[in-house]
Structures are given as structure tokens and as C-alpha cells.
Motif scaffolding. Structure first.
Motif, PDB file in Angstrom:
ATOM      1  N   ARG A   1      14.125  28.376 145.312  1.00 54.38           N
ATOM      2  CA  ARG A   1      15.323  28.738 144.555  1.00 54.38           C
ATOM      3  C   ARG A   1      15.694  27.616 143.586  1.00 54.38           C
ATOM      4  O   ARG A   1      16.022  27.863 142.412  1.00 54.38           O
ATOM      5  CB  ARG A   1      16.492  29.001 145.502  1.00 54.38           C
ATOM      6  CG  ARG A   1      17.807  29.292 144.777  1.00 54.38           C
ATOM      7  CD  ARG A   1      19.005  29.115 145.672  1.00 54.38           C
ATOM      8  NE  ARG A   1      19.131  27.761 146.174  1.00 54.38           N
ATOM      9  CZ  ARG A   1      20.059  27.368 147.038  1.00 54.38           C
ATOM     10  NH1 ARG A   1      20.933  28.227 147.497  1.00 54.38           N
ATOM     11  NH2 ARG A   1      20.112  26.113 147.439  1.00 54.38           N
ATOM     12  N   ASN A   2      15.654  26.365 144.049  1.00 55.36           N
ATOM     13  CA  ASN A   2      16.067  25.238 143.207  1.00 55.36           C
ATOM     14  C   ASN A   2      15.166  25.081 141.990  1.00 55.36           C
ATOM     15  O   ASN A   2      15.621  24.709 140.907  1.00 55.36           O
ATOM     16  CB  ASN A   2      16.090  23.955 144.033  1.00 55.36           C
ATOM     17  CG  ASN A   2      17.181  23.959 145.083  1.00 55.36           C
ATOM     18  OD1 ASN A   2      18.039  24.843 145.094  1.00 55.36           O
ATOM     19  ND2 ASN A   2      17.168  22.992 145.983  1.00 55.36           N
ATOM     20  N   ARG A   3      13.871  25.356 142.168  1.00 60.49           N
ATOM     21  CA  ARG A   3      12.965  25.223 141.021  1.00 60.49           C
ATOM     22  C   ARG A   3      13.277  26.281 139.967  1.00 60.49           C
ATOM     23  O   ARG A   3      13.144  26.030 138.768  1.00 60.49           O
ATOM     24  CB  ARG A   3      11.511  25.290 141.476  1.00 60.49           C
ATOM     25  CG  ARG A   3      10.803  26.586 141.274  1.00 60.49           C
ATOM     26  CD  ARG A   3       9.370  26.570 141.786  1.00 60.49           C
ATOM     27  NE  ARG A   3       8.636  27.734 141.374  1.00 60.49           N
ATOM     28  CZ  ARG A   3       8.743  28.939 141.907  1.00 60.49           C
ATOM     29  NH1 ARG A   3       9.596  29.144 142.914  1.00 60.49           N
ATOM     30  NH2 ARG A   3       8.024  29.949 141.455  1.00 60.49           N
ATOM     31  N   LEU A   4      13.709  27.474 140.406  1.00 63.92           N
ATOM     32  CA  LEU A   4      14.053  28.527 139.448  1.00 63.92           C
ATOM     33  C   LEU A   4      15.355  28.215 138.721  1.00 63.92           C
ATOM     34  O   LEU A   4      15.481  28.483 137.526  1.00 63.92           O
ATOM     35  CB  LEU A   4      14.154  29.877 140.161  1.00 63.92           C
ATOM     36  CG  LEU A   4      12.875  30.409 140.806  1.00 63.92           C
ATOM     37  CD1 LEU A   4      13.108  31.805 141.375  1.00 63.92           C
ATOM     38  CD2 LEU A   4      11.726  30.437 139.813  1.00 63.92           C
ATOM     39  N   ILE A   5      16.322  27.654 139.439  1.00 60.63           N
ATOM     40  CA  ILE A   5      17.580  27.250 138.790  1.00 60.63           C
ATOM     41  C   ILE A   5      17.282  26.250 137.683  1.00 60.63           C
ATOM     42  O   ILE A   5      17.768  26.373 136.553  1.00 60.63           O
ATOM     43  CB  ILE A   5      18.552  26.651 139.820  1.00 60.63           C
ATOM     44  CG1 ILE A   5      19.039  27.727 140.792  1.00 60.63           C
ATOM     45  CG2 ILE A   5      19.746  25.987 139.115  1.00 60.63           C
ATOM     46  CD1 ILE A   5      19.878  27.189 141.936  1.00 60.63           C
ATOM     47  N   ALA A   6      16.459  25.254 137.999  1.00 57.71           N
ATOM     48  CA  ALA A   6      16.108  24.247 136.994  1.00 57.71           C
ATOM     49  C   ALA A   6      15.319  24.863 135.844  1.00 57.71           C
ATOM     50  O   ALA A   6      15.512  24.504 134.677  1.00 57.71           O
ATOM     51  CB  ALA A   6      15.301  23.126 137.645  1.00 57.71           C
ATOM     52  N   GLY A   7      14.441  25.805 136.166  1.00 62.44           N
ATOM     53  CA  GLY A   7      13.621  26.425 135.130  1.00 62.44           C
ATOM     54  C   GLY A   7      14.405  27.273 134.151  1.00 62.44           C
ATOM     55  O   GLY A   7      13.995  27.445 133.005  1.00 62.44           O
ATOM     56  N   LEU A   8      15.541  27.800 134.578  1.00 60.30           N
ATOM     57  CA  LEU A   8      16.369  28.637 133.710  1.00 60.30           C
ATOM     58  C   LEU A   8      17.373  27.831 132.891  1.00 60.30           C
ATOM     59  O   LEU A   8      18.017  28.375 131.994  1.00 60.30           O
ATOM     60  CB  LEU A   8      17.123  29.672 134.549  1.00 60.30           C
ATOM     61  CG  LEU A   8      16.293  30.828 135.099  1.00 60.30           C
ATOM     62  CD1 LEU A   8      17.111  31.622 136.128  1.00 60.30           C
ATOM     63  CD2 LEU A   8      15.816  31.750 133.979  1.00 60.30           C
ATOM     64  N   ALA A   9      17.530  26.556 133.198  1.00 58.28           N
ATOM     65  CA  ALA A   9      18.609  25.764 132.603  1.00 58.28           C
ATOM     66  C   ALA A   9      18.185  25.098 131.298  1.00 58.28           C
ATOM     67  O   ALA A   9      17.113  24.504 131.210  1.00 58.28           O
ATOM     68  CB  ALA A   9      19.063  24.692 133.598  1.00 58.28           C
ATOM     69  N   ASP A  10      19.051  25.205 130.299  1.00 58.62           N
ATOM     70  CA  ASP A  10      18.913  24.347 129.122  1.00 58.62           C
ATOM     71  C   ASP A  10      19.466  22.968 129.427  1.00 58.62           C
ATOM     72  O   ASP A  10      19.050  21.972 128.833  1.00 58.62           O
ATOM     73  CB  ASP A  10      19.675  24.940 127.931  1.00 58.62           C
ATOM     74  CG  ASP A  10      19.110  26.290 127.529  1.00 58.62           C
ATOM     75  OD1 ASP A  10      17.880  26.428 127.477  1.00 58.62           O
ATOM     76  OD2 ASP A  10      19.911  27.215 127.284  1.00 58.62           O
ATOM     77  N   LEU A  11      20.399  22.926 130.358  1.00 61.45           N
ATOM     78  CA  LEU A  11      20.998  21.666 130.795  1.00 61.45           C
ATOM     79  C   LEU A  11      21.469  21.855 132.232  1.00 61.45           C
ATOM     80  O   LEU A  11      22.006  22.910 132.579  1.00 61.45           O
ATOM     81  CB  LEU A  11      22.171  21.275 129.893  1.00 61.45           C
ATOM     82  CG  LEU A  11      22.932  19.990 130.250  1.00 61.45           C
ATOM     83  CD1 LEU A  11      23.386  19.270 128.989  1.00 61.45           C
ATOM     84  CD2 LEU A  11      24.149  20.287 131.127  1.00 61.45           C
ATOM     85  N   LEU A  12      21.256  20.848 133.064  1.00 63.15           N
ATOM     86  CA  LEU A  12      21.703  20.887 134.455  1.00 63.15           C
ATOM     87  C   LEU A  12      22.852  19.907 134.637  1.00 63.15           C
ATOM     88  O   LEU A  12      22.733  18.731 134.305  1.00 63.15           O
ATOM     89  CB  LEU A  12      20.556  20.505 135.394  1.00 63.15           C
ATOM     90  CG  LEU A  12      20.926  20.381 136.876  1.00 63.15           C
ATOM     91  CD1 LEU A  12      21.248  21.751 137.468  1.00 63.15           C
ATOM     92  CD2 LEU A  12      19.808  19.712 137.673  1.00 63.15           C
ATOM     93  N   LEU A  13      23.967  20.400 135.176  1.00 59.89           N
ATOM     94  CA  LEU A  13      25.130  19.563 135.463  1.00 59.89           C
ATOM     95  C   LEU A  13      25.274  19.450 136.978  1.00 59.89           C
ATOM     96  O   LEU A  13      25.498  20.454 137.661  1.00 59.89           O
ATOM     97  CB  LEU A  13      26.394  20.170 134.850  1.00 59.89           C
ATOM     98  CG  LEU A  13      27.713  19.430 135.127  1.00 59.89           C
ATOM     99  CD1 LEU A  13      27.683  18.020 134.543  1.00 59.89           C
ATOM    100  CD2 LEU A  13      28.895  20.213 134.572  1.00 59.89           C
ATOM    101  N   VAL A  14      25.137  18.245 137.501  1.00 63.33           N
ATOM    102  CA  VAL A  14      25.319  17.975 138.930  1.00 63.33           C
ATOM    103  C   VAL A  14      26.725  17.415 139.101  1.00 63.33           C
ATOM    104  O   VAL A  14      27.029  16.327 138.609  1.00 63.33           O
ATOM    105  CB  VAL A  14      24.269  16.987 139.466  1.00 63.33           C
ATOM    106  CG1 VAL A  14      24.427  16.812 140.979  1.00 63.33           C
ATOM    107  CG2 VAL A  14      22.865  17.466 139.131  1.00 63.33           C
ATOM    108  N   VAL A  15      27.580  18.157 139.781  1.00 65.56           N
ATOM    109  CA  VAL A  15      28.997  17.780 139.831  1.00 65.56           C
ATOM    110  C   VAL A  15      29.295  16.851 141.000  1.00 65.56           C
ATOM    111  O   VAL A  15      29.916  15.808 140.831  1.00 65.56           O
ATOM    112  CB  VAL A  15      29.887  19.039 139.893  1.00 65.56           C
ATOM    113  CG1 VAL A  15      31.362  18.648 139.953  1.00 65.56           C
ATOM    114  CG2 VAL A  15      29.629  19.914 138.668  1.00 65.56           C
TER     115      VAL A  15
END
Length: 396
Positions: free
Chosen positions: A238-252
Motif C-alpha cells: 500500500r505504501n509503495r502505491l501511495i508514494a507512486g501516485l504522489a507528486d509530493l509527499l507530506l509527512v505530518v
């Protein structure tokens, strides 16, 4: 592709231990999509291509690419058909889609993550939802034990981003993921939940109603089949797909061993910008973010820093969103909902700096309207003033 056929292929893939790169090759050869009536016609096409091309990249299957082996594998597929049908009955054909790597609906961003790209996934969505290559996609992840501070950061960021009409991607987990989804729904922002279970199930169970609300207004996405038991490796997938769909990742917010750090590692591997929200050195919830910043992630210092990072995307050749100009009709998200007059001013400024009187002469518009438009463009950080004239802000 029919849900039943897609599930049958996934079951066969697991049974035979076929890796994703080889499955993608299968789809490329057979073009299993709307051009074929069913899986079996596509399957024959694949083996015909494999035999004709003698492709060395077929690996395990290529070494056995003969008519006898093709018939054997087809018999294995046929044997799985009943189980596939039973599993497919648990899905909703009116809302659920099976999307392969050769389908028109397949996200362009997935095509850019190499061997990590999924060969096949399932999407549950409202009728009008589809992936867009021109819509900004931001992934927001964080700790399952999120704090009021983290919630305030998400609320502030999304309120300012709402004008850009982004798609917010997260993992439906407890804490920060759920908060990102809820705030998006409240603000009318599109949101996508990438889940570690099948679309007919929900993890965590407490988020079943939230998942249904997301699917009514946005979508949920899964690589897993109805009836699959939850496994620890599902979260990595799941995490690899989230990253793959992101233009930018925000870790809060993220602890030292948070799963959000895995998502950040994937994003960095894919060449996607990672931003991390700093916090107290005494808080366990902040240790992961502080480590990311130490390792080179962009530090989130407020909405302005996020907007600056988004603007820098147009200079990143690895991004699918890199081909646009300051007034591109195809990339409205990066400039918000500019009005017709504001867009005309941006066009004028492409040729160089202009004074207010020069703009009035060119546009033949009341002076008060030009001042109003310039003020808003400055607030959007698209235009800046210098020595009595106005010019476009520099990228990034």
C-alpha cells in the motif's frame, strides 16, 4: 477488464509465482483491455506473441514458451475460474473497476515507477472519478497516534490548497491518514484512499463509514482480492502505491519507526519530493520527521513553503507535470482559480515586466480592476513588484 477475469489472473499469478514485471509484459503483449471480449482470447494472444518474439525478458515463461506449456497454463487458469467468480461476487460491478497497466484509466504516475508499478489493481469510485495527468496529487501520511498539532497543520495546508483542486492521497489508517481524508471531504477536495485490504473489506474496521464516504465522493484503490487475509506485507505494498501516485509527499507526524517513513523512502526512490513537518525534539511523534529533514527532506515551514515546493515541480523532469507555463490552460492547479483578467495579465508579463499604466493601455480595463487583479496575483505568489513594475515570480 471484467472483475472475474482480473481476479482469475491475480490468482494464477500467485499460484505460479509470477513477478510484477513479467505480468506487465503479459499485459503489453496481450493488451487485455476493451479490445478483447474475455480473458481467454487475450491469453491466446499473449502466448502467440511470446512464441513469435522469443523475448528473453519473459524470463520464467519465456523459457517455456511453447504450445504445450501455453495449454498447461491455460488449464490452470480455467481451474481457477470458479474461485474467481465466487470472489468477484463480493465486489460491486456498478462501482468497482479492474485496471491493468495497458488500460486507458491507468495512472501515468504509476508508469514512471519502473518495476514497482502494479500490473493490476482495483478501484471503487463515484461514476465521475478518474485519474488525471493534470491534477495535482499530494499524499499526506503520518502517525496513527496523531496530535492536535498535526491536525492543525493538515487543516491549514488543505484550506490553502483547496483553490488548486488537488487530489489528496492517503492510506485510510488511524490518525493522520484519516484526518487528511476527513478534512478533504469537509472542504470538498477530491480524496483517494489506498487500502491494505480488498475493496469489499475495510481496515481498520472503525473506518468503514469513512471509507464509504470517500468512495461516494472520491475513490478507494487496492491490489488485493476479496477473501484475502490481511498480511503484514500488505502495508508495504500500500505504501509503495501511495508514494507512486504522489507528486509530493507530506509527512505530518511520524515516530522513529513509523510506516510513514517507508512511504517516504519509496517517494524518494521514485524521485518525488518529500516534505516533513518539524516538531518538538521531546515528542516521540516528531522523531521520524526530524530524521527525514536531517536526511534531506524539505522542511514544511507553513503553506508558503509547500506552494514553493509545488512550483518547483515544473522544473523536475521526472515528474509527469513538468510541461507547463505560468499561464498554461492544462495546468490550472499550480495557479489556482485565476480569473480571465488575471490570466491576461499573466500573459502580458510573459514578455517582461510591466507597469500598471502599460497594462491598462494593453488591456483597456479600468485601473481599479487591474490593481485588484495584481493584488490577488501577488497573494497567489504568481507576480511580484519591483521598482514600480510587475513581473512573474521566478519558478520554485
Amino acid at each position: 477488464m471484467r472483475l472475474e477475469d482480473a481476479i482469475c489472473l491475480k490468482l494464477w499469478q500467485r499460484q505460479q509465482g509470477i513477478p510484477e514485471p513479467l505480468m506487465n509484459r503479459l499485459f503489453e503483449y496481450s493488451k487485455i483491455n476493451e479490445d478483447f471480449d474475455n480473458l481467454w482470447q487475450a491469453w491466446d494472444s499473449f502466448w502467440s506473441e511470446a512464441l513469435n518474439r522469443q523475448d528473453s525478458q519473459l524470463g520464467k515463461l519465456g523459457e517455456l514458451a511453447d504450445s504445450e506449456t501455453a495449454s498447461w497454463h491455460k488449464s490452470r487458469l480455467l481451474a481457477l475460474r470458479d474461485e474467481a467468480r465466487r470472489r468477484a461476487d463480493r465486489l460491486n460491478p456498478e462501482m468497482d473497476l479492474a485496471i491493468s497497466s495497458v488500460d486507458r484509466q491507468y495512472p501515468q504516475r504509476f508508469r514512471q515507477i519502473g518495476e514497482h508499478k502494479p500490473s493490476l489493481f482495483f478501484l471503487r469510485r463515484r461514476s465521475s472519478f478518474e485519474f488525471s495527468n493534470t491534477q495535482l496529487q499530494i499524499a499526506i501520511v503520518g502517525s496513527r497516534r496523531s496530535s492536535a498539532y498535526g491536525h492543525s497543520v493538515v487543516e491549514q495546508a488543505l484550506r490553502h490548497l483547496a483553490a488548486f483542486k488537488p487530489l489528496i492521497v492517503s492510506g485510510l489508517a488511524l490518525g493522520m491518514d484519516a484526518e487528511a481524508h476527513r478534512v478533504s471531504l469537509r472542504l470538498g477536495i477530491d480524496t483517494l484512499a489506498v487500502v491494505p485490504r480488498s475493496l469489499d473489506d475495510c481496515y481498520p474496521i472503525a473506518h468503514r463509514e469513512l471509507k464509504m464516504e470517500i468512495e461516494g465522493l472520491g475513490a478507494s484503490l487496492s491490489e488485493f482480492l476479496p477473501g484475502d487475509e490481511l498480511r503484514p506485507y500488505h502495508f508495504y505494498q500500500r505504501n509503495r502505491l501511495i508514494a507512486g501516485l504522489a507528486d509530493l509527499l507530506l509527512v505530518v507526524e511520524a515516530g522513529a519507526k513509523s510506516g510513514a517513513l517507508i512511504t517516504a523512502n519509496y517517494a524518494a526512490e521514485y524521485g518525488r519530493p518529500v516534505m516533513a513537518v518539524p516538531g518538538s525534539i521531546f515528542s516521540p511523534l516528531c522523531q521520524g520527521c526530524l530524521q527525514l529533514i536531517h536526511e534531506g527532506a524539505e522542511m514544511y515551514r507553513g503553506v508558503d513553503s509547500l506552494i514553493d515546493c509545488l512550483k518547483s515541480l515544473k522544473n523536475r523532469a521526472t515528474q509527469p507535470l513538468d510541461d507547463f507555463s505560468p499561464v498554461s490552460e492544462e495546468m490550472p492547479w499550480i495557479y489556482g482559480d485565476v480569473t480571465g483578467l488575471e490570466r491576461e495579465i499573466l500573459r502580458q508579463l510573459r514578455s517582461g515586466e510591466k507597469t500598471v499604466s502599460m497594462l491598462q493601455t494593453s488591456l483597456q480595463v479600468e485601473l481599479s480592476k487591474i490593481h485588484s487583479a495584481l493584488t490577488r496575483l501577488q497573494l497567489l505568489r504568481l507576480v511580484r513588484q519591483q521598482r514600480g513594475a510587475y513581473l512573474l515570480t521566478s519558478p520554485g
